[in-house]
Scaffold this motif. Structure first.
Motif, PDB file in Angstrom:
ATOM      1  N   ALA A  18       0.841  -1.199   0.000  1.00 16.91           N
ATOM      2  CA  ALA A  18       0.000   0.000   0.000  1.00 16.91           C
ATOM      3  C   ALA A  18       0.877   1.250   0.000  1.00 16.91           C
ATOM      4  O   ALA A  18       1.853   1.324   0.738  1.00 16.91           O
ATOM      5  N   GLY A  19       0.564   2.198  -0.845  1.00 17.63           N
ATOM      6  CA  GLY A  19       1.322   3.440  -0.932  1.00 17.63           C
ATOM      7  C   GLY A  19       2.458   3.423  -1.935  1.00 17.63           C
ATOM      8  O   GLY A  19       3.042   4.458  -2.220  1.00 17.63           O
ATOM      9  N   ASP A  20       2.800   2.248  -2.477  1.00 11.58           N
ATOM     10  CA  ASP A  20       3.895   2.152  -3.447  1.00 11.58           C
ATOM     11  C   ASP A  20       3.403   2.422  -4.867  1.00 11.58           C
ATOM     12  O   ASP A  20       2.306   2.016  -5.246  1.00 11.58           O
ATOM     13  N   CYS A  21       4.244   3.100  -5.636  1.00 17.28           N
ATOM     14  CA  CYS A  21       3.978   3.318  -7.056  1.00 17.28           C
ATOM     15  C   CYS A  21       5.311   3.472  -7.777  1.00 17.28           C
ATOM     16  O   CYS A  21       6.128   4.320  -7.411  1.00 17.28           O
ATOM     17  N   ALA A  22       5.543   2.652  -8.763  1.00 20.57           N
ATOM     18  CA  ALA A  22       6.715   2.773  -9.620  1.00 20.57           C
ATOM     19  C   ALA A  22       6.218   2.893 -11.052  1.00 20.57           C
ATOM     20  O   ALA A  22       5.403   2.088 -11.500  1.00 20.57           O
ATOM     21  N   GLU A  23       6.667   3.908 -11.747  1.00 21.92           N
ATOM     22  CA  GLU A  23       6.280   4.114 -13.136  1.00 21.92           C
ATOM     23  C   GLU A  23       7.529   4.208 -13.994  1.00 21.92           C
ATOM     24  O   GLU A  23       8.556   4.700 -13.549  1.00 21.92           O
ATOM     25  N   ALA A  24       7.422   3.752 -15.228  1.00 21.23           N
ATOM     26  CA  ALA A  24       8.521   3.852 -16.179  1.00 21.23           C
ATOM     27  C   ALA A  24       7.955   4.175 -17.554  1.00 21.23           C
ATOM     28  O   ALA A  24       6.825   3.793 -17.874  1.00 21.23           O
ATOM     29  N   ALA A  25       8.755   4.859 -18.333  1.00 23.23           N
ATOM     30  CA  ALA A  25       8.320   5.256 -19.673  1.00 23.23           C
ATOM     31  C   ALA A  25       9.537   5.499 -20.546  1.00 23.23           C
ATOM     32  O   ALA A  25      10.655   5.656 -20.050  1.00 23.23           O
ATOM     33  N   TRP A  26       9.311   5.539 -21.828  1.00 26.01           N
ATOM     34  CA  TRP A  26      10.364   5.892 -22.767  1.00 26.01           C
ATOM     35  C   TRP A  26      10.605   7.391 -22.690  1.00 26.01           C
ATOM     36  O   TRP A  26       9.666   8.181 -22.649  1.00 26.01           O
ATOM     37  N   ALA A  27      11.856   7.802 -22.650  1.00 29.42           N
ATOM     38  CA  ALA A  27      12.189   9.225 -22.617  1.00 29.42           C
ATOM     39  C   ALA A  27      11.623   9.939 -23.848  1.00 29.42           C
ATOM     40  O   ALA A  27      11.142  11.068 -23.748  1.00 29.42           O
ATOM     41  N   SER A  28      11.642   9.278 -24.988  1.00 30.45           N
ATOM     42  CA  SER A  28      11.147   9.898 -26.221  1.00 30.45           C
ATOM     43  C   SER A  28       9.641  10.165 -26.175  1.00 30.45           C
ATOM     44  O   SER A  28       9.144  11.016 -26.907  1.00 30.45           O
ATOM     45  N   ASP A  29       8.908   9.457 -25.314  1.00 27.06           N
ATOM     46  CA  ASP A  29       7.466   9.685 -25.163  1.00 27.06           C
ATOM     47  C   ASP A  29       7.159  10.795 -24.166  1.00 27.06           C
ATOM     48  O   ASP A  29       6.004  11.176 -24.001  1.00 27.06           O
ATOM     49  N   ASN A  30       8.170  11.284 -23.467  1.00 26.22           N
ATOM     50  CA  ASN A  30       7.993  12.318 -22.452  1.00 26.22           C
ATOM     51  C   ASN A  30       9.023  13.433 -22.640  1.00 26.22           C
ATOM     52  O   ASN A  30       9.854  13.670 -21.766  1.00 26.22           O
ATOM     53  N   PRO A  31       8.961  14.133 -23.786  1.00 21.29           N
ATOM     54  CA  PRO A  31       9.953  15.171 -24.057  1.00 21.29           C
ATOM     55  C   PRO A  31       9.912  16.268 -22.992  1.00 21.29           C
ATOM     56  O   PRO A  31       8.840  16.636 -22.508  1.00 21.29           O
ATOM     57  N   GLY A  32      11.094  16.720 -22.595  1.00 18.40           N
ATOM     58  CA  GLY A  32      11.189  17.779 -21.608  1.00 18.40           C
ATOM     59  C   GLY A  32      11.131  17.299 -20.169  1.00 18.40           C
ATOM     60  O   GLY A  32      11.254  18.090 -19.243  1.00 18.40           O
TER      61      GLY A  32
END
Length: 54
Positions: A18-32
């Motif tokens: 409970a309370g944990d959250c890990a997120e990951a994404a491609w850098a190219s999909d999140n410019p800036g």
């Protein structure tokens, strides 16, 4: 030996209490996106989300 992607490894090793959250994404999909910001900003386009607090 198998080759595991970073996203797969994250799914197997991230905490899921409970309370944990890990997120990951491609850098190219999140410019800036500033990976050094504290606290970290939420990702706009998430590829993997692990944990009930996501």
């Amino acid at each position: 030996m198998t080759c595991e992607t970073t996203f797969q490894l994250l799914q197997h090793t991230s905490p899921t209490e409970a309370g944990d959250c890990a997120e990951a994404a491609w850098a190219s999909d999140n410019p800036g996106y500033n990976a050094d910001a504290i606290p970290a900003a939420r990702l706009k386009k998430v590829q993997v989300a692990i944990g009930p607090a996501c």
